[in-house]
Design a protein around this motif. Sequence first.
Motif: not given
Length: 208
Positions: A127-149
């Motif tokens: 998502a960071a490198f392509t046109p995939i909407p980055y917002k959904v990735i970053t917000i979902a990362a917190g929602l699903f509590k993946i590693s911040i690292v």
Amino acid sequence: MLIFLKNIVTFPIKCFRALYDWTIHWAKTKHASYTLFGIAFIESSFFPIPPDVLLIAMTISEKKKWAFYAFICTLGSVLGACFGYFIGWSLYETIGKLIVETYHLGPMMNLVGQKYVENAFLTVFTAAFTPIPYKVITIAAGLFKISIVTLIVASIIGRAGRFFLVAGLLRVFGKKISDSIEKYFDIFSILFVVLLFGGFILLKHFAK
């Protein structure tokens, strides 16, 4: 009827043109670097225009600073990803849901969550490198509590790869690219919309 159809086609282009002009006008101010950082930051969580637009304008204006601008863009975007992570982690029921509903990203959230279970690093990097909407990735990362690292490392690699590639190409072909954007702006606007929707489609396909 023809006028109605014409308005349907031209309205999104006019809106994008207005946003585009508002964004790139900062390239001509003494606050350009701060603005680039700010737009890169907020684009990672809610702003619709990617920082590439301002990065392009600034790099064309001062080619020698292409690496510095790419760095500023990367730094702002990665820190913005952390903010998106915080929204998903602690503020999803208020701010997070509002952003998701505004961009109609609801159906994507569970799909991204499933992909995080399989390979969180690859999901963020893609998502960071392509046109995939980055917002959904970053917000979902917190929602699903993946590693911040994992989020930070994958974001640094993906975003730096993207922004340094864009700025590097502009360092070499800047004038030609700038002239083409102004000459064929309407076409580029349509392509931008296609890429935006293509990002959503790619995200859906990627998350299957």
